[in-house]
Design a protein around this motif. Sequence first.
Motif, PDB file in Angstrom:
ATOM      1  N   GLN A 114       0.808  -1.225   0.000  1.00 16.01           N
ATOM      2  CA  GLN A 114       0.000   0.000   0.000  1.00 16.01           C
ATOM      3  C   GLN A 114       0.839   1.273   0.000  1.00 16.01           C
ATOM      4  OE1 GLN A 114       0.711  -1.896   2.633  1.00 16.01           O
ATOM      5  NE2 GLN A 114       0.000  -1.037   4.567  1.00 16.01           N
ATOM      6  N   ASP A 118       2.543   0.471  -4.469  1.00 14.41           N
ATOM      7  CA  ASP A 118       1.460   1.245  -5.082  1.00 14.41           C
ATOM      8  C   ASP A 118       1.992   2.548  -5.699  1.00 14.41           C
ATOM      9  OD1 ASP A 118      -0.638   3.643  -4.446  1.00 14.41           O
ATOM     10  OD2 ASP A 118      -1.687   1.862  -5.151  1.00 14.41           O
ATOM     11  N   LEU A 146      -7.177  -2.947   8.305  1.00 15.67           N
ATOM     12  CA  LEU A 146      -7.315  -4.030   7.331  1.00 15.67           C
ATOM     13  C   LEU A 146      -6.234  -5.088   7.526  1.00 15.67           C
ATOM     14  CD1 LEU A 146      -7.874  -1.987   4.042  1.00 15.67           C
ATOM     15  CD2 LEU A 146      -9.576  -3.408   5.209  1.00 15.67           C
ATOM     16  N   ALA A 150      -6.278  -8.453   2.843  1.00 10.67           N
ATOM     17  CA  ALA A 150      -7.267  -7.527   2.267  1.00 10.67           C
ATOM     18  C   ALA A 150      -6.579  -6.364   1.553  1.00 10.67           C
ATOM     19  CB  ALA A 150      -8.209  -7.016   3.350  1.00 10.67           C
ATOM     20  N   ILE A 151      -5.508  -5.859   2.124  1.00 11.29           N
ATOM     21  CA  ILE A 151      -4.757  -4.760   1.497  1.00 11.29           C
ATOM     22  C   ILE A 151      -4.213  -5.211   0.142  1.00 11.29           C
ATOM     23  CG2 ILE A 151      -2.671  -3.326   1.669  1.00 11.29           C
ATOM     24  CD1 ILE A 151      -3.159  -3.401   4.783  1.00 11.29           C
ATOM     25  N   HIS A 154      -7.058  -5.684  -2.356  1.00  9.69           N
ATOM     26  CA  HIS A 154      -7.567  -4.372  -2.773  1.00  9.69           C
ATOM     27  C   HIS A 154      -6.632  -3.720  -3.794  1.00  9.69           C
ATOM     28  CE1 HIS A 154      -9.146  -0.296  -2.603  1.00  9.69           C
ATOM     29  NE2 HIS A 154      -7.905   0.103  -2.392  1.00  9.69           N
ATOM     30  N   HIS A 155      -5.335  -3.720  -3.521  1.00  9.27           N
ATOM     31  CA  HIS A 155      -4.392  -3.077  -4.440  1.00  9.27           C
ATOM     32  C   HIS A 155      -4.269  -3.839  -5.752  1.00  9.27           C
ATOM     33  CE1 HIS A 155      -3.558  -0.470  -1.092  1.00  9.27           C
ATOM     34  NE2 HIS A 155      -2.955   0.320  -1.949  1.00  9.27           N
ATOM     35  N   THR A 158      -7.371  -2.628  -7.514  1.00 13.31           N
ATOM     36  CA  THR A 158      -7.363  -1.192  -7.810  1.00 13.31           C
ATOM     37  C   THR A 158      -6.356  -0.833  -8.896  1.00 13.31           C
ATOM     38  OG1 THR A 158      -8.051  -0.685  -5.557  1.00 13.31           O
ATOM     39  CG2 THR A 158      -7.020   1.103  -6.790  1.00 13.31           C
TER      40      THR A 158
END
Length: 174
Positions: A114, A118, A146, A150-151, A154-155, A158
């Motif tokens: 994250q 990212d 989180l 989950a992180i 999600h990334h 995304t």
Amino acid sequence: MATALLIIDMQNGLYDGPEKPFERERVLGTINQLIQRARAAKAPIFVARHTGPTGSPIAVGSPLWQLWPGLDVDEARDHLFNKTRPSCFLGTDLAQQLVAAQVDELVIAGMKTQFCVDTTCRVAVELGFSVIVPQDGHTCMDTPALSAGAIIAHHNATLAGAFVKRMKANTVEF
């Protein structure tokens, strides 16, 4: 043009700190497989180390700043560089090195999902590079909000499409 592997922040202070990264042994194995495949294809390998100011726990040369010894990096062959920000580009000559090596595509792996992974993905695209993120080649730690799983999920979702091509590490070609 060529593809290069960029490994981010696989250092003692993050990999073996008080909070262990999610699936760290599996991710390390995945990154080492990417390194072996990049070498076999004669693709350049760039390795970023997050660096703190003098006196910080991750100052240049400190034990926590060192790359994790299980990472299959060859300091004589691979391009190691220091960064002080989440982006591997800000304050470094990475973009110039990539252009000089005629690299137009980056495979980005490492830590933390994250933050540095990212940010580097997004900046690389802004600078005109194509980016591949092995969805199983980056990791982070749980946060109060989180879980690491989950992180990462999600990334992966995304970043895919608008910013990067997401794929399993074993399907990445150099």
